[in-house]
Scaffold this motif. Structure first.
Motif, PDB file in Angstrom:
ATOM      1  N   PRO A   1       0.832  -1.212   0.000  1.00 58.28           N
ATOM      2  CA  PRO A   1       0.000   0.000   0.000  1.00 58.28           C
ATOM      3  C   PRO A   1       0.863   1.257   0.000  1.00 58.28           C
ATOM      4  N   VAL A   2       0.400   2.292  -0.714  1.00 56.52           N
ATOM      5  CA  VAL A   2       1.092   3.579  -0.678  1.00 56.52           C
ATOM      6  C   VAL A   2       0.368   4.409   0.379  1.00 56.52           C
ATOM      7  N   ARG A   3       1.077   4.689   1.479  1.00 58.76           N
ATOM      8  CA  ARG A   3       0.445   5.305   2.643  1.00 58.76           C
ATOM      9  C   ARG A   3       0.437   6.822   2.558  1.00 58.76           C
ATOM     10  N   SER A   4      -0.405   7.420   3.380  1.00 58.34           N
ATOM     11  CA  SER A   4      -0.495   8.865   3.490  1.00 58.34           C
ATOM     12  C   SER A   4       0.893   9.468   3.686  1.00 58.34           C
ATOM     13  N   GLY A   5       1.221  10.503   2.912  1.00 56.08           N
ATOM     14  CA  GLY A   5       2.515  11.158   3.077  1.00 56.08           C
ATOM     15  C   GLY A   5       3.608  10.567   2.215  1.00 56.08           C
ATOM     16  N   GLN A   6       3.366   9.401   1.606  1.00 48.97           N
ATOM     17  CA  GLN A   6       4.394   8.810   0.745  1.00 48.97           C
ATOM     18  C   GLN A   6       4.252   9.360  -0.675  1.00 48.97           C
TER      19      GLN A   6
ATOM     20  N   GLN B   1      -3.754  -0.420  -2.342  1.00 49.71           N
ATOM     21  CA  GLN B   1      -4.436   0.871  -2.274  1.00 49.71           C
ATOM     22  C   GLN B   1      -3.452   2.045  -2.178  1.00 49.71           C
TER      23      GLN B   1
ATOM     24  N   SER C   1      -3.436   5.548  -0.326  1.00 55.10           N
ATOM     25  CA  SER C   1      -4.180   6.239   0.730  1.00 55.10           C
ATOM     26  C   SER C   1      -4.351   7.725   0.462  1.00 55.10           C
ATOM     27  N   ALA C   2      -5.342   8.291   1.092  1.00 56.30           N
ATOM     28  CA  ALA C   2      -5.516   9.743   1.075  1.00 56.30           C
ATOM     29  C   ALA C   2      -4.249  10.375   1.634  1.00 56.30           C
ATOM     30  N   GLY C   3      -3.762  11.432   0.980  1.00 58.74           N
ATOM     31  CA  GLY C   3      -2.539  12.078   1.449  1.00 58.74           C
ATOM     32  C   GLY C   3      -1.284  11.519   0.809  1.00 58.74           C
TER      33      GLY C   3
ATOM     34  N   ARG D   1      -7.140   6.727  -3.373  1.00 55.78           N
ATOM     35  CA  ARG D   1      -7.668   7.802  -2.524  1.00 55.78           C
ATOM     36  C   ARG D   1      -6.751   9.028  -2.500  1.00 55.78           C
TER      37      ARG D   1
ATOM     38  N   ASP E   1     -11.158   1.645  -8.174  1.00 58.99           N
ATOM     39  CA  ASP E   1     -12.075   2.301  -7.240  1.00 58.99           C
ATOM     40  C   ASP E   1     -11.617   3.749  -7.088  1.00 58.99           C
TER      41      ASP E   1
ATOM     42  N   GLN F   1     -11.492   7.219  -5.704  1.00 62.54           N
ATOM     43  CA  GLN F   1     -11.870   8.101  -4.588  1.00 62.54           C
ATOM     44  C   GLN F   1     -10.797   9.173  -4.441  1.00 62.54           C
TER      45      GLN F   1
ATOM     46  N   GLU G   1      -8.125  12.287  -4.434  1.00 62.17           N
ATOM     47  CA  GLU G   1      -8.160  13.703  -4.042  1.00 62.17           C
ATOM     48  C   GLU G   1      -7.930  14.578  -5.278  1.00 62.17           C
TER      49      GLU G   1
END
Lengths: 254, 270
Positions: A155-160, A173, A175-177, A193, A212, A214, A216
């Motif tokens: 997963p690619v996390r927020s801030g990455q 996924q 992530s948002a951010g 996201r 999917d 979603q 930003e």
């Protein structure tokens, strides 16, 4: 090494001139105030430092020259270099400016020739030729790099932030951010996201595919839509995003 | 070699220290020599939750600076003789932590202990970074609300890119989700994210759900880790979590609303 070879008549050719097209960002300057230019340039670079780092650049003086204001082209180029960009050409300059630019070892491009190459009709055959060439000559590392695909399974996390010089394929996924960028296409086989930017070096043919939506923000070659502008019809659906006549189209994958 | 566990979250006030104390106690009670370290230099709390604040002589920073030995600073827990606490300094700040110093202490502790629990401070700065840098496992404590989930996601990104395991290209840190302060009633009313909602955003292995419970506050006030309150729901939730962490297969509890009297009547009549 064949230094000192005696054969002078039948040396095999070691040079070959080829033609290739590159997509290079163009910087249109419309002020002669170096402080403001520097300020705004730095702000832009901060948005995507990896993208701008040592990026080639063509400087467009057409807007600036329309204003009939005094400015020092050498200083302007120096400023751009100090910002970490590499000017590889100038267009839209007048005769005196072109001479100064040539003295600095930077080629001058004409406005008209770039207008021609911007036409789709002319560009397509050249693109095909570039791909064919790359297939023919596997050792051509430049062409190879542009076709390289980056595969991400985590997963690619927020801030990455991820940057792919070719296509970017993500099996988890985003992530948002988080922010994912590719010079080519982006595929996300899960929820998207975060922010996704495809064709970041100007490739308007690039697309974003996700299972999917979603996001930003989605962007193709600089044309973007933010989350608020996404219609409910496409939200949460498997979709593709592409450019058509400079409009960003978001459509189901059929 | 010890297994280093970081308890982290990004956001503050979600239950990191409560969880660190409970998990460390649970592991020790299962017969494993365990040390728990407070990385929240300047805002130390773990000693209060563990009820050993009156026995602090030396702290983490003293050991890093060579002013005390590890054995002088470690406090043996009064409830379990396999559990030791390394308190943080209250008078210093997080800049007193150095990567070499922390690495050396963890290495020394590894020789003696089976598990080392690192209680991370909130935020993503130095203290939090050093707490997770050497970890093998990460327990990500999250409350069922959007800002906590977002911060946990950010922390997960840091775990997967800025840890020693990531830098050395080793097998990544094992990440587990702990959902704390969960209230099924409020989920039902739509006031709180559900387990599924959080799982969808974080897609992480769920180690357990800790219900919102008065027993947590009572335990903190009394200085006894809540896991020792075997009658309380939160205590039982932590026992499940420790068992699952050690490889036991236990069904999840505290996710669904306990059926009230009318609920039972209603379901029976159908």
């Amino acid at each position: 090494m064949s230094t000192g070879s005696q054969k002078t008549l039948y040396n095999p050719p070691v040079l070959e001139f080829k033609s290739s097209t590159f997509s290079v960002p163009v910087l249109v300057v419309s002020s002669n105030d170096l402080t403001i230019i520097d300020e705004q340039l730095q702000a832009k670079i901060q948005l995507a430092p990896e993208f701008f780092k040592s990026s080639p650049l063509v400087l467009d003086l057409q807007e600036l020259n329309k204003q009939n204001v005094e400015f020092d082209i050498a200083q302007l180029i120096e400023l751009i270099r100090e910002a970490g960009l590499l000017p590889v050409g100038v267009r839209g300059g007048n005769g005196q400016q072109n001479q100064q630019v040539l003295a600095l070892g930077i080629p001058v491009y004409s406005i008209t020739s770039s207008a021609v190459s911007a036409g789709n009709q002319k560009q397509k055959p050249i693109n095909i030729q570039t791909v064919a060439e790359a297939n023919k000559d596997a050792a051509d590392s430049d062409a190879q790099a542009s076709l390289k695909t980056m595969l991400v399974t985590q997963p690619v996390r927020s801030g990455q932030r991820l940057y792919a010089s070719g296509d970017l394929v993500i099996l988890a996924q985003v992530s948002a951010g988080a922010e994912i960028m590719a010079e080519g296409n982006i595929h996300v086989y899960s929820a998207l996201r975060g922010r996704a930017l495809a064709g970041v070096r100007g490739n308007a043919e690039a697309r974003i595919f996700c299972s999917d939506l979603q996001a930003e923000l989605v962007s193709i070659a600089g044309t973007y839509k933010i989350s608020e502008d996404l219609s409910a019809v496409v939200r949460g659906k498997p979709v593709q995003v592409y450019l058509q006549n400079d409009n960003l189209i978001i459509k189901d994958i059929l | 070699m010890a297994r280093i566990i970081v308890v982290t979250s990004g956001k503050g006030g979600v239950g990191k220290t409560t969880t660190s104390a409970a998990i460390a106690m649970g592991l020790a009670k299962k017969g494993h020599r365990t040390a728990v370290i407070d990385f929240d230099v300047g805002l130390r709390n773990l000693d209060l939750i563990m009820g050993c604040e009156r026995r602090v002589v030396y702290d983490f920073i003293n050991v890093i600076n060579g002013e005390a030995t590890l054995n002088q600073a470690l406090i043996r827990d009064k409830n379990c003789n396999l559990l030791y606490i390394l308190p943080a300094s209250q008078t210093r700040d997080k800049d007193a932590l150095t990567q070499e110093g922390v690495g050396k202490i963890l290495e020394d502790l590894s020789k003696d202990f089976k598990y080392i629990v690192c209680d991370s401070p909130a935020g993503i700065e130095r203290g939090a970074h050093l707490a997770m840098y050497f970890a093998d496992d990460a327990l990500v404590v999250t409350n069922p609300e959007v800002s906590s989930v977002r911060d946990s996601d950010r922390m997960l990104g840091i775990l997967s890119s800025k840890s020693r395991r990531a830098e050395r290209n080793q097998e990544p840190i094992k990440e587990y989700l702990l959902l704390s302060r969960y209230s099924p009633e409020r989920v039902k009313l739509g006031e709180m994210l559900s387990v599924d909602d959080v799982q969808e955003i974080l897609s992480l292995h769920l180690l357990g759900v800790i219900p919102e419970s008065k027993s947590v506050l009572n335990a903190s006030n009394a200085g006894v880790p809540v896991i020792l309150d075997e009658k309380s729901d939160a205590g039982q939730a932590y026992q499940d979590i420790v068992a699952r962490y050690l490889g036991e297969d236990r069904p999840h509890r505290f996710i669904d609303d306990k059926k009230g009297f009318f609920g039972k009547l209603f379901s029976r009549s159908h």
